[in-house]
Motif scaffolding. Structure first.
Motif, PDB file in Angstrom:
ATOM      1  N   ARG A 152      -5.562  -6.234 -34.721  1.00  0.00           N
ATOM      2  CA  ARG A 152      -6.475  -6.351 -35.837  1.00  0.00           C
ATOM      3  C   ARG A 152      -7.881  -5.882 -35.445  1.00  0.00           C
ATOM      4  NH1 ARG A 152      -6.853 -11.462 -39.737  1.00  0.00           N
ATOM      5  NH2 ARG A 152      -8.579 -10.707 -40.963  1.00  0.00           N
ATOM      6  N   PRO A 153      -8.462  -4.979 -36.232  1.00  0.00           N
ATOM      7  CA  PRO A 153      -9.789  -4.477 -35.870  1.00  0.00           C
ATOM      8  C   PRO A 153     -10.889  -5.455 -36.264  1.00  0.00           C
ATOM      9  CG  PRO A 153      -9.053  -3.470 -37.904  1.00  0.00           C
ATOM     10  CD  PRO A 153      -7.954  -4.395 -37.464  1.00  0.00           C
ATOM     11  N   ALA A 154     -12.038  -5.325 -35.612  1.00  0.00           N
ATOM     12  CA  ALA A 154     -13.192  -6.130 -36.007  1.00  0.00           C
ATOM     13  C   ALA A 154     -13.638  -5.654 -37.378  1.00  0.00           C
ATOM     14  CB  ALA A 154     -14.317  -5.934 -35.000  1.00  0.00           C
ATOM     15  N   MET A 155     -13.867  -6.599 -38.289  1.00  0.00           N
ATOM     16  CA  MET A 155     -14.344  -6.190 -39.598  1.00  0.00           C
ATOM     17  C   MET A 155     -15.476  -7.112 -40.019  1.00  0.00           C
ATOM     18  SD  MET A 155     -12.293  -5.574 -43.041  1.00  0.00           S
ATOM     19  CE  MET A 155     -13.156  -5.668 -44.570  1.00  0.00           C
ATOM     20  N   ILE A 156     -16.649  -6.532 -40.117  1.00  0.00           N
ATOM     21  CA  ILE A 156     -17.813  -7.328 -40.477  1.00  0.00           C
ATOM     22  C   ILE A 156     -18.077  -7.177 -41.970  1.00  0.00           C
ATOM     23  CG2 ILE A 156     -20.314  -7.494 -40.170  1.00  0.00           C
ATOM     24  CD1 ILE A 156     -19.592  -6.590 -37.191  1.00  0.00           C
ATOM     25  N   ALA A 157     -18.103  -8.283 -42.686  1.00  0.00           N
ATOM     26  CA  ALA A 157     -18.240  -8.223 -44.142  1.00  0.00           C
ATOM     27  C   ALA A 157     -18.780  -9.546 -44.672  1.00  0.00           C
ATOM     28  CB  ALA A 157     -16.885  -7.916 -44.768  1.00  0.00           C
ATOM     29  N   SER A 159     -21.723  -9.617 -46.613  1.00  0.00           N
ATOM     30  CA  SER A 159     -22.540  -9.359 -47.803  1.00  0.00           C
ATOM     31  C   SER A 159     -21.773  -9.709 -49.072  1.00  0.00           C
ATOM     32  CB  SER A 159     -22.912  -7.885 -47.844  1.00  0.00           C
ATOM     33  OG  SER A 159     -21.719  -7.127 -47.849  1.00  0.00           O
ATOM     34  N   PRO A 160     -22.509 -10.042 -50.170  1.00  0.00           N
ATOM     35  CA  PRO A 160     -21.845 -10.324 -51.454  1.00  0.00           C
ATOM     36  C   PRO A 160     -20.977  -9.144 -51.900  1.00  0.00           C
ATOM     37  CG  PRO A 160     -24.193 -10.857 -51.583  1.00  0.00           C
ATOM     38  CD  PRO A 160     -23.980 -10.224 -50.250  1.00  0.00           C
ATOM     39  N   ALA A 161     -21.441  -7.903 -51.683  1.00  0.00           N
ATOM     40  CA  ALA A 161     -20.693  -6.745 -52.165  1.00  0.00           C
ATOM     41  C   ALA A 161     -19.321  -6.631 -51.501  1.00  0.00           C
ATOM     42  CB  ALA A 161     -21.486  -5.460 -51.915  1.00  0.00           C
ATOM     43  N   MET A 162     -19.187  -7.245 -50.330  1.00  0.00           N
ATOM     44  CA  MET A 162     -17.900  -7.125 -49.632  1.00  0.00           C
ATOM     45  C   MET A 162     -16.945  -8.272 -49.939  1.00  0.00           C
ATOM     46  SD  MET A 162     -17.405  -4.359 -47.911  1.00  0.00           S
ATOM     47  CE  MET A 162     -16.303  -4.603 -46.518  1.00  0.00           C
ATOM     48  N   GLN A 163     -17.413  -9.277 -50.669  1.00  0.00           N
ATOM     49  CA  GLN A 163     -16.539 -10.429 -50.919  1.00  0.00           C
ATOM     50  C   GLN A 163     -15.280 -10.082 -51.717  1.00  0.00           C
ATOM     51  OE1 GLN A 163     -17.018 -12.990 -48.859  1.00  0.00           O
ATOM     52  NE2 GLN A 163     -18.601 -11.516 -48.296  1.00  0.00           N
ATOM     53  N   PRO A 164     -15.407  -9.235 -52.781  1.00  0.00           N
ATOM     54  CA  PRO A 164     -14.179  -8.858 -53.498  1.00  0.00           C
ATOM     55  C   PRO A 164     -13.182  -8.147 -52.589  1.00  0.00           C
ATOM     56  CG  PRO A 164     -16.136  -8.174 -54.727  1.00  0.00           C
ATOM     57  CD  PRO A 164     -16.615  -8.669 -53.398  1.00  0.00           C
ATOM     58  N   VAL A 165     -13.696  -7.369 -51.643  1.00  0.00           N
ATOM     59  CA  VAL A 165     -12.820  -6.657 -50.707  1.00  0.00           C
ATOM     60  C   VAL A 165     -12.042  -7.659 -49.850  1.00  0.00           C
ATOM     61  CG1 VAL A 165     -12.789  -5.121 -48.699  1.00  0.00           C
ATOM     62  CG2 VAL A 165     -14.300  -4.610 -50.652  1.00  0.00           C
ATOM     63  N   ARG A 329     -24.740  -2.788 -49.369  1.00  0.00           N
ATOM     64  CA  ARG A 329     -24.470  -4.040 -48.631  1.00  0.00           C
ATOM     65  C   ARG A 329     -25.361  -4.073 -47.401  1.00  0.00           C
ATOM     66  NH1 ARG A 329     -19.134  -2.184 -45.297  1.00  0.00           N
ATOM     67  NH2 ARG A 329     -18.651  -0.357 -46.523  1.00  0.00           N
ATOM     68  N   ARG A 330     -26.652  -3.960 -47.658  1.00  0.00           N
ATOM     69  CA  ARG A 330     -27.603  -3.869 -46.546  1.00  0.00           C
ATOM     70  C   ARG A 330     -27.648  -5.156 -45.729  1.00  0.00           C
ATOM     71  NH1 ARG A 330     -30.472   0.966 -46.820  1.00  0.00           N
ATOM     72  NH2 ARG A 330     -30.383   1.950 -48.864  1.00  0.00           N
ATOM     73  N   GLU A 331     -27.221  -6.283 -46.329  1.00  0.00           N
ATOM     74  CA  GLU A 331     -27.188  -7.552 -45.575  1.00  0.00           C
ATOM     75  C   GLU A 331     -26.326  -7.412 -44.325  1.00  0.00           C
ATOM     76  OE1 GLU A 331     -26.182  -7.045 -48.616  1.00  0.00           O
ATOM     77  OE2 GLU A 331     -27.081  -8.449 -50.034  1.00  0.00           O
ATOM     78  N   ASP A 332     -25.319  -6.537 -44.390  1.00  0.00           N
ATOM     79  CA  ASP A 332     -24.406  -6.414 -43.250  1.00  0.00           C
ATOM     80  C   ASP A 332     -24.968  -5.537 -42.133  1.00  0.00           C
ATOM     81  OD1 ASP A 332     -22.475  -8.017 -44.377  1.00  0.00           O
ATOM     82  OD2 ASP A 332     -21.315  -6.359 -45.239  1.00  0.00           O
TER      83      ASP A 332
END
Ligand SMILES: Nc1ncnc2c1ncn2[C@@H]1O[C@H](COP(=O)(O)OP(=O)(O)OP(=O)(O)O)[C@@H](O)[C@H]1O
Ligand SMILES: [Mg+2]
Length: 455
Positions: A152-157, A159-165, A329-332
């Protein structure tokens, strides 16, 4: 959908109806699936049409009932169709020499008529096991070449924009649904594909990747479906395609928009009914692969332009996961930047602690046309450049491309190329097809440059 448990398929050939019937009853009673053939021609056409685990055949047929020559010729014809299938020959009582000759020509075992049931069953079982092991071996060998042992790769998410993902991944990951991942170049589509695979119930089976972006049109079909020896000039040996390798597992079709139109119908068929043929073979094979695909093209536009089949799109995008560009998603950005900093600092053995506040600000404000991949490259370069414990804005070299328009003569050819590509991408909202058009490049040529320049 799991493939049904294979009971073991045996093809029996003999021109005597009573022999065929006796063998059929015996072997069916042991739980095998039987297909009878009463002539050499019937045997060969059955073998061309389907896979068998064992062939059990008489050496003598009506044309010449004693010499066994027809049977011996048949052996080579069988091997030309399926070089892996074990063949057991039946000979008349007392013709051991003929049996030995058959073994010399590739038969795996022989039995004399009238046969002893227990001995026949033991031969068939042994050959079944051998056959399964050989086919598995052929698959594993090909798989090992392809598979990178990455989990499993590292996945940083965060930010609000990434929550649906994240929610979609959690919901559809474990199912067998086909998933289409869309988003601009460098947004992490492959990361999402690997994550979906890692959380799926096929995670213990292979994930096989095919990147349609980097393939010449001519080799495409053979990469996807494999080929048989002699299918074209360079086909010196049988080759297993990606679909067969992914059987029971997952197939990741990257840059799916680049699949040539003439192959899209074949792709559609295997997605719809799970059937395909290797190039040059008329034998239909069944495959069961979960398909994850990715593209940065707008497939709806591609459909409208006649470059992509709508029915194929509907098959692929049972679920669609859209990755927002990094600027949404600049928060990330600080998290991603730190993650890359740690990775690269370890790799280059540099003792770095992080980014100083102006550097973090510069990172957050950058337009990031190349999304996460560009951020990764910028951080890698900064790790190499940094002289102190903290990365400073100067180490990031962020503005180089965007303000260089006045000094093209100071740039190397590669820098100019990268600069023009960036401009074209910006002008066309990162639409690769349009940018490629404007630059006079094919899509795949532009992809290769995007990878090369880390855009
Ligand atoms: N959310 C994330 N967390 C950590 N790393 C990420 C993330 N997204 C992307 N990356 C990293 O950024 C780089 C680009 O990601 P990836 O190759 O998945 O993008 P892509 O969308 O497939 O790009 P392309 O369209 O060019 O194929 C990779 O090094 C990947 O590991
Ligand atoms: Mg990718």
């Amino acid at each position: 959908m799991k493939p049904p448990q294979n009971p073991g398929r045996i093809l029996i050939a003999d021109d005597q109806a009573d022999v065929l019937e006796a063998l059929r009853l015996l072997l069916k009673g042991e739980g095998f699936a039987i297909e009878p053939a009463t002539s050499p021609a019937a045997l060969l056409s059955a073998l061309e049409a389907r896979d068998f685990d064992v062939v059990l055949m008489d050496l003598n047929y009506t044309r010449d009932t004693t010499s066994g020559q027809e049977g011996l010729d048949l052996l080579s014809a069988i091997q030309a169709i399926d070089s892996m299938v074990p063949v057991v020959v039946m000979t008349a009582w007392g013709s051991v020499e003929l049996a030995v000759e058959a073994m010399r020509r590739g038969a795996r075992d022989f039995i004399q008529k009238p046969w002893d049931n227990a001995r026949l069953m033991s031969i068939i079982r042994t050959q079944m096991e051998l056959s399964a092991a050989l086919r598995q071996g052929q698959r594993l060998e090909a798989e090992n070449k392809l598979l990178r042992a990455e989990n499993r790769p590292a996945m940083i998410a965060e930010s609000p924009a990434m929550q649906p993902v994240l929610q979609l991944i959690a919901r559809v990951g474990p199912s067998d649904a086909n998933v289409l991942i869309t988003g601009e170049p460098g947004t992490g589509k492959e990361v999402v594909a690997r994550t979906l695979y890692a959380v799926s119930n096929r995670a213990n089976r292979p994930m096989v990747t095919l990147n349609a972006g980097g393939l010449a049109e001519g080799v495409f079909e053979s990469e996807l479906f494999g080929h048989v020896k002699g299918a074209f000039t360079d086909a010196k040996v049988d080759r297993v395609g990606r679909f067969e390798l992914a059987d029971g597992g997952t197939l990741f079709l990257d840059e799916i928009a680049n699949v040539p139109v003439n192959l899209q119908s074949k792709l559609l068929r295997v997605l719809e009914i799970g059937e395909m043929e290797r190039v040059g073979s008329s034998k239909t094979r069944r495959v069961d692969a979960r398909v994850i695909s990715a593209t940065n093209a707008n497939l709806t536009e591609e459909v409208a332009a006649g470059r992509f089949r709508q029915d194929l799109l509907f098959r692929l995008n049972t679920i669609e996961i859209h990755l927002p560009p990094l600027r949404e998603r600049r928060e990330d950005i600080p998290l991603l930047a730190n993650h890359f900093l740690v990775t690269h600092a370890r790799r280059y053995r540099k003792a770095l602690q992080g980014f100083d506040p102006p550097a973090v600000k510069a990172l957050i404000e950058n337009p990031w046309q190349g999304n996460v991949r560009e951020l990764n490259h910028v951080v890698e370069r900064a790790v190499l450049m940094a002289q102190e414990r903290m990365v400073r804005p100067g180490d990031l070299a962020l503005r180089a491309g965007s303000q260089a328009s006045g000094r093209l003569e100071d740039m190397s050819l590669e820098e100019v190329e990268a600069f023009l590509i960036k401009k074209a991408l910006a002008r066309y909202n990162s639409n690769v097809s349009h940018a490629a058009n404007a630059l006079g490049l094919s899509r795949s040529a532009l992809y290769r440059r995007l990878q090369r320049y880390g855009l």
